[in-house]
Design an enzyme around this catalytic site. Sequence first.
Site, PDB file in Angstrom:
ATOM      1  N   HIS C 108      27.633  29.560  40.297  1.00 31.63           N
ATOM      2  CA  HIS C 108      28.827  28.511  40.901  1.00 31.63           C
ATOM      3  C   HIS C 108      29.150  28.318  39.627  1.00 31.63           C
ATOM      4  O   HIS C 108      28.418  27.430  38.484  1.00 31.63           O
ATOM      5  CB  HIS C 108      28.511  27.594  41.599  1.00 31.63           C
ATOM      6  CG  HIS C 108      29.450  26.344  41.961  1.00 31.63           C
ATOM      7  ND1 HIS C 108      30.763  26.397  42.027  1.00 31.63           N
ATOM      8  CD2 HIS C 108      29.732  25.294  41.698  1.00 31.63           C
ATOM      9  CE1 HIS C 108      32.113  26.012  41.855  1.00 31.63           C
ATOM     10  NE2 HIS C 108      31.196  24.666  42.190  1.00 31.63           N
ATOM     11  N   HIS C 110      33.062  27.052  37.157  1.00 25.54           N
ATOM     12  CA  HIS C 110      34.368  26.119  38.024  1.00 25.54           C
ATOM     13  C   HIS C 110      35.243  26.754  36.686  1.00 25.54           C
ATOM     14  O   HIS C 110      36.213  26.439  35.351  1.00 25.54           O
ATOM     15  CB  HIS C 110      34.858  24.964  37.419  1.00 25.54           C
ATOM     16  CG  HIS C 110      34.432  23.770  38.081  1.00 25.54           C
ATOM     17  ND1 HIS C 110      33.998  22.957  38.315  1.00 25.54           N
ATOM     18  CD2 HIS C 110      33.693  24.237  39.692  1.00 25.54           C
ATOM     19  CE1 HIS C 110      33.287  22.334  39.299  1.00 25.54           C
ATOM     20  NE2 HIS C 110      33.312  22.677  40.216  1.00 25.54           N
ATOM     21  N   ASP C 133      35.928  49.157  40.163  1.00 22.24           N
ATOM     22  CA  ASP C 133      35.038  48.611  40.122  1.00 22.24           C
ATOM     23  C   ASP C 133      33.879  48.588  41.235  1.00 22.24           C
ATOM     24  O   ASP C 133      32.728  48.216  41.316  1.00 22.24           O
ATOM     25  CB  ASP C 133      34.470  49.204  38.696  1.00 22.24           C
ATOM     26  CG  ASP C 133      34.633  50.316  38.090  1.00 22.24           C
ATOM     27  OD1 ASP C 133      35.578  51.689  38.759  1.00 22.24           O
ATOM     28  OD2 ASP C 133      35.171  50.722  36.693  1.00 22.24           O
ATOM     29  N   HIS C 173      38.470  24.605  44.471  1.00 16.20           N
ATOM     30  CA  HIS C 173      37.623  24.240  43.512  1.00 16.20           C
ATOM     31  C   HIS C 173      36.778  25.471  42.854  1.00 16.20           C
ATOM     32  O   HIS C 173      36.772  24.722  41.380  1.00 16.20           O
ATOM     33  CB  HIS C 173      36.010  24.559  45.083  1.00 16.20           C
ATOM     34  CG  HIS C 173      34.692  24.030  44.812  1.00 16.20           C
ATOM     35  ND1 HIS C 173      34.281  23.218  45.035  1.00 16.20           N
ATOM     36  CD2 HIS C 173      34.425  23.642  43.392  1.00 16.20           C
ATOM     37  CE1 HIS C 173      33.129  23.014  44.478  1.00 16.20           C
ATOM     38  NE2 HIS C 173      33.142  23.523  43.808  1.00 16.20           N
ATOM     39  N   TYR C 227      27.238  54.206  38.098  1.00 13.37           N
ATOM     40  CA  TYR C 227      27.526  53.713  36.241  1.00 13.37           C
ATOM     41  C   TYR C 227      25.796  52.693  36.650  1.00 13.37           C
ATOM     42  O   TYR C 227      24.968  52.204  37.121  1.00 13.37           O
ATOM     43  CB  TYR C 227      27.778  52.421  37.119  1.00 13.37           C
ATOM     44  CG  TYR C 227      28.591  51.386  36.012  1.00 13.37           C
ATOM     45  CD1 TYR C 227      29.403  52.103  34.804  1.00 13.37           C
ATOM     46  CD2 TYR C 227      27.601  50.510  35.698  1.00 13.37           C
ATOM     47  CE1 TYR C 227      28.670  51.579  33.545  1.00 13.37           C
ATOM     48  CE2 TYR C 227      28.073  49.582  34.293  1.00 13.37           C
ATOM     49  CZ  TYR C 227      28.774  50.280  33.838  1.00 13.37           C
ATOM     50  OH  TYR C 227      28.344  49.314  31.784  1.00 13.37           O
TER      51      TYR C 227
END
Lengths: 236, 236, 236, 236
Positions: C108, C110, C133, C173, C227
């Site tokens: 997580h 910001h 992709d 958020h 890839y």
Amino acid sequence: MSTFGPQIEVAIARVRADIALLHGELVRNALVVWTGGNVSGRVPGADLFVIKPSGVDYADLAPENMILCDLDGQVILGTPGSDRSPSSDTAAHAYVYRHMPDVGGVVHTHSTYATAWAARSEAIPCVITAMADEFGGPVPVGPFAIIGDDSIGRGIVETLTGHRSRAVLMANHGPFTIGKDARDAVKAAVMVEDVARTVHLARTGGPLVAIPQSAVDSLFDRYQNVYGQAPQGELQ
Amino acid sequence: MSTFGPQIEVAIARVRADIALLHGELVRNALVVWTGGNVSGRVPGADLFVIKPSGVDYADLAPENMILCDLDGQVILGTPGSDRSPSSDTAAHAYVYRHMPDVGGVVHTHSTYATAWAARSEAIPCVITAMADEFGGPVPVGPFAIIGDDSIGRGIVETLTGHRSRAVLMANHGPFTIGKDARDAVKAAVMVEDVARTVHLARTGGPLVAIPQSAVDSLFDRYQNVYGQAPQGELQ
Amino acid sequence: MSTFGPQIEVAIARVRADIALLHGELVRNALVVWTGGNVSGRVPGADLFVIKPSGVDYADLAPENMILCDLDGQVILGTPGSDRSPSSDTAAHAYVYRHMPDVGGVVHTHSTYATAWAARSEAIPCVITAMADEFGGPVPVGPFAIIGDDSIGRGIVETLTGHRSRAVLMANHGPFTIGKDARDAVKAAVMVEDVARTVHLARTGGPLVAIPQSAVDSLFDRYQNVYGQAPQGELQ
Amino acid sequence: MSTFGPQIEVAIARVRADIALLHGELVRNALVVWTGGNVSGRVPGADLFVIKPSGVDYADLAPENMILCDLDGQVILGTPGSDRSPSSDTAAHAYVYRHMPDVGGVVHTHSTYATAWAARSEAIPCVITAMADEFGGPVPVGPFAIIGDDSIGRGIVETLTGHRSRAVLMANHGPFTIGKDARDAVKAAVMVEDVARTVHLARTGGPLVAIPQSAVDSLFDRYQNVYGQAPQGELQ
């Protein structure tokens, strides 16, 4: 071997060292990419200045690679670095030194935001106090001029003579800045990019609020005379 | 063990070292994130080129990890790095080397601003002198093409053949650049992002002012022939 | 002293080291400021995960400062770091691990551009191949949810279950990303910011050009299966 | 030699060290250019604060160069650094310490995005949860005021007294932040730039979605009382 006498040689050595180091500030402040940008400094007491070689890596900018020129922009043969070509903007720097005797340093970059204003031939309006402090009002635009004759140098000198600003945005090209010495010109190059960025972003968010002219005048006067540890005299 | 004779082996070793180092420029110039982006270089005197392995950390890009390929993009078995997969863009690089014999280096990135123009399939207009110097006019857009056949390579070659620009914005994808060697292609990758950013920002602030075509021509001609310490010949 | 047996203790030690190091990637990729952002990783073979302590300097993130939690987000007492509070987002991470058994890492941040899309509750459209992709289409928006119960975790799980994207923009958020392990989730956090930035800038310059759905599908399929040096299997 | 007794001298030494180090955070977080910006910290248990000298390089900011002042902003003669001029914003810092007894640190920068909002005299709306956490609502604008009397300090105090925000955008000037100590004020300076940037970018992409006031209140309350390893009490 030495052609200028010991006192001038000492001054040359000091300017070489300064100019080599000051190019690092262009990198640290993200004003240049690849080999772009150049700083020059007048040698006090002589009709000489020191400038960066053309198209050389920033990592290779040692004092002995800097190039000594006369005020016509001619390389002084037999001096360190004289086997290289000087910056392709050397003629413009030389023109400024010839016509603005109080100028001790010149800087040219293609820094992003200042060049963006230049691509629109638009002066940066003075809407933040840092800009009033540093430039005393708007940062002006100079004429479109291309390399090959004196037109860039003349454009700089005509725009900045009698102007409070130490920075000019040459149309479709980018900023040139002047200063009492090379460090002062580098500071102006850092600050013009900073205010170009802030005012650009401010305006993309909505209408700007002007600063009253009397406040601009008062801020400029204070900053030139009070700020810092020693007086930072305005270039007139 | 060696399959190419001592002279070619020396050339291969030099290109491996160059390619490994030049990937560092992609990082330093903030053109790539994570393992994205790739640089390749032709081996002078041989139908070979060296390219980055696929999806490997930038910190692991030592010369011996670079991968040697023939001009069909096939890995040369038994050479250092040949136990790894080459960049997933290898076929496109190979196509360029096969069809553009003067090209010595190819670079691909997803650098932010160049890719933003590509996402609109819009060429970058030539409104700053640095762009006239470096690319001789607008940076063109190539066709939309996806990985899996020769369509990316063909798009690059068709767009850049006979064009002054060493950079093409592949639609919805990102920039590919070419050069006389890998370093020259990396320089083009750095410069195309720089002008993509400056012109993007310039236009978000208002109408751009065009540079007269004669000035664009004159700037391009001078820069290709005068700038720097040694001639930087235009491709072809 | 050890409560989990030697094999699990080795796995815990490895995840602690990974999580501590991977926080450095958040800093290097400029995804976080001050003490913001967090990475967690599931301990293979156990109902445990490792997460960053709350509000601690990035310079202090040694393995022994990471915090071991069960899948209800409760700190395992008596283990290194258990005298500190875990990240205030621990409950959301735990909810994801409980409800998405194939997820081995959660991140997580910001980060600026991803959060800017989140502030408008707007999904990022898929207009560049790097996005096809990596995310297989648009990056979706999750519900507005505040800390204090399971609503953030539930919003992540409901949005990403059955979705190709490993990233969700939680409304007002910021982004949460998942991966097969913590490194894969960090890669998704880096890439979601990269595409958020590129697509934002692209759109401020004019209308975007869409990628045909069949090309998006084909790019996603190839990237997930071809890839890199080893298969990077899509979650679930 | 010492004029304050051993206990206060220890406190002064600690604040000098903190203030010198915290200036590094301004550089690391790209909030300042050249010699701009300043941090000050109150000396606990004394009517004194420590501030940066005026116009000095960030590389020269050792503890012994910091300047000790009384709450009228007068340099304490005979103490280390007292041969230099203090920051030209010293009077504003002093005014804040005199009128806000719970404030232990003050920071001023011209950080780009916060200053861009200030150039429009526009408060930053609270549309992201990080902003509700940190500032409890919008970041307010203070009056236009220039250096030379108490008007800057008065503008800060009048705007922030009784306000949840620890940051004020002084019109046409830039952000000032306060905190329970200098580090807390630096954190506020970092966070105000971060939210100024994110909300600016969000709005250039389209209409923002508001956070319900009850959610703002709940986020602010939790963050001030729960986040981190120790309570981070709201000022006053």
